[in-house]
Design an enzyme around this catalytic site. Structure first.
Site, PDB file in Angstrom:
ATOM      1  N   ARG A 112     -26.672   3.307   4.792  1.00 60.07           N
ATOM      2  CA  ARG A 112     -26.782   4.416   5.743  1.00 60.07           C
ATOM      3  C   ARG A 112     -28.107   5.179   5.523  1.00 60.07           C
ATOM      4  O   ARG A 112     -28.504   5.463   4.413  1.00 60.07           O
ATOM      5  CB  ARG A 112     -25.596   5.358   5.533  1.00 60.07           C
ATOM      6  N   GLY A 136     -27.391  14.244   8.932  1.00 62.09           N
ATOM      7  CA  GLY A 136     -28.452  13.478   9.584  1.00 62.09           C
ATOM      8  C   GLY A 136     -28.080  12.908  10.939  1.00 62.09           C
ATOM      9  O   GLY A 136     -28.901  12.885  11.863  1.00 62.09           O
ATOM     10  N   THR A 151     -29.768  18.162   0.254  1.00 60.49           N
ATOM     11  CA  THR A 151     -31.101  17.588   0.259  1.00 60.49           C
ATOM     12  C   THR A 151     -32.133  18.654  -0.090  1.00 60.49           C
ATOM     13  O   THR A 151     -31.854  19.838   0.070  1.00 60.49           O
ATOM     14  CB  THR A 151     -31.336  17.117   1.715  1.00 60.49           C
TER      15      THR A 151
END
Ligand code: ASP
Length: 300
Positions: free
Chosen positions: A211, A236, A183
């Protein structure tokens, strides 16, 4: 405080699952963010993340990973500043720059739009349809298919069989995706003492359809307030349980030195979980990860 005395700063990262060999993209993005700094911290952080989304080497925007069906790309992104701007998108498909859509959401009566509604909003806001499965994403997907067929978990602590058991894609199961916690994110402090955070991801793989990780969730993947801004990267499902961005923000706001706050943040996680944190406070900036996270810091 004397706002004239504030020194602008920007910190960006390319993901806890990335590699420092890809740091040049972070440096360019941080510089682009700094160019936008005269428009404020939010503009700076958003511009840096949009550049990372366009780079193609990070798991966001044009570099986003493929979902398990080998075709779908679902992305999350968010922006927030210390003046009250807050916008996010979750599970958005077919847009080039999710962070710019998140920025547009911040101007609506809502803070978070998800799925089809987010995509329809993007069209109304003028973002043209865009789908790009990168060569990198296809390669990582093929690697993941192999790993899911093996005995060692593709995600720490999760049996590979869980992804077959709960398979919820329209296409028949064909084990595909990419693994990755790379990310992107940026935090900025402008010359007026305002703070902003922006982040964007193609998600963490393997994952089921729909998700959502920490990236678009306030206080988990990002936070900005009057004392600073924080953006994080990593798995996450682990980050949300610790409200990591807000937890680190509160430590900084209470006066904890930057190095210590970042180290404490990492120490909340077992070593097998990828984690990275970037932050700016009134007087400091920093980046830290338990992996080889690409990062860059720029201040004039
Ligand atoms: N935090 C992201 C997620 O779980 C992944 C990452 O940081 O690379 O969706």
């Amino acid at each position: 405080m004397d706002h004239q005395a504030v020194r602008p700063a920007i910190v960006v990262h390319g993901g806890a699952g990335g590699s420092r060999s890809e740091e040049d993209g972070c440096v360019s993005a941080a510089r682009l963010g700094m160019d936008a700094m005269p428009q404020g911290a939010l503009a700076a952080a958003t511009a840096a993340v949009a550049a990372l989304e366009d780079d193609g080497r990070y798991n966001a925007g044009s570099g986003s990973v493929l979902c398990l069906d080998g075709r779908t790309i679902e992305m999350d992104a968010a922006v927030m500043d210390s003046k009250g701007m807050l916008g996010a998108v979750a599970c958005i498909q077919r847009v080039k720059n999710p962070v710019l859509v998140a920025r547009a959401v911040a101007a609506t009566p809502h803070w978070l739009l998800a799925g089809e509604g987010a995509e329809r909003f993007a069209r109304i806001a003028g973002f043209v349809p865009h789908y790009h499965a990168s060569e990198r994403a296809k390669k990582k997907h093929a690697e993941l298919v192999k790993r899911l067929g093996g005995t060692s978990p593709a995600t720490p602590g999760v049996a590979n069989a869980a992804f077959s058991q709960y398979w919820n894609y329209a296409l028949p199961q064909a084990f595909a995706t990419d693994d990755g916690c790379d990310t992107v994110g940026a935090v900025a402090r402008d010359a007026e003492g305002n703070f902003a955070a922006a982040c964007s991801t193609g998600g963490s793989a393997p994952s089921l359809l729909g998700r959502v990780g920490d990236t678009p969730i306030i206080g988990s993947g990002f936070y900005a307030g009057p004392e600073g801004a924080v953006a994080v990267t990593g798995i996450g499902e682990h980050i949300v349980r610790r409200l990591l961005a807000h937890t680190v923000y509160q430590w900084l706001a209470s006066g904890m030195p930057m190095d210590e706050a970042l180290a404490h943040g990492l120490a909340l996680f077992p070593q097998e979980i990828d984690i990275g944190i970037i932050a700016v406070s009134r007087s400091e900036s920093g980046a830290r990860s338990n992996r080889d996270m690409p990062r860059a810091e720029v201040s004039p």
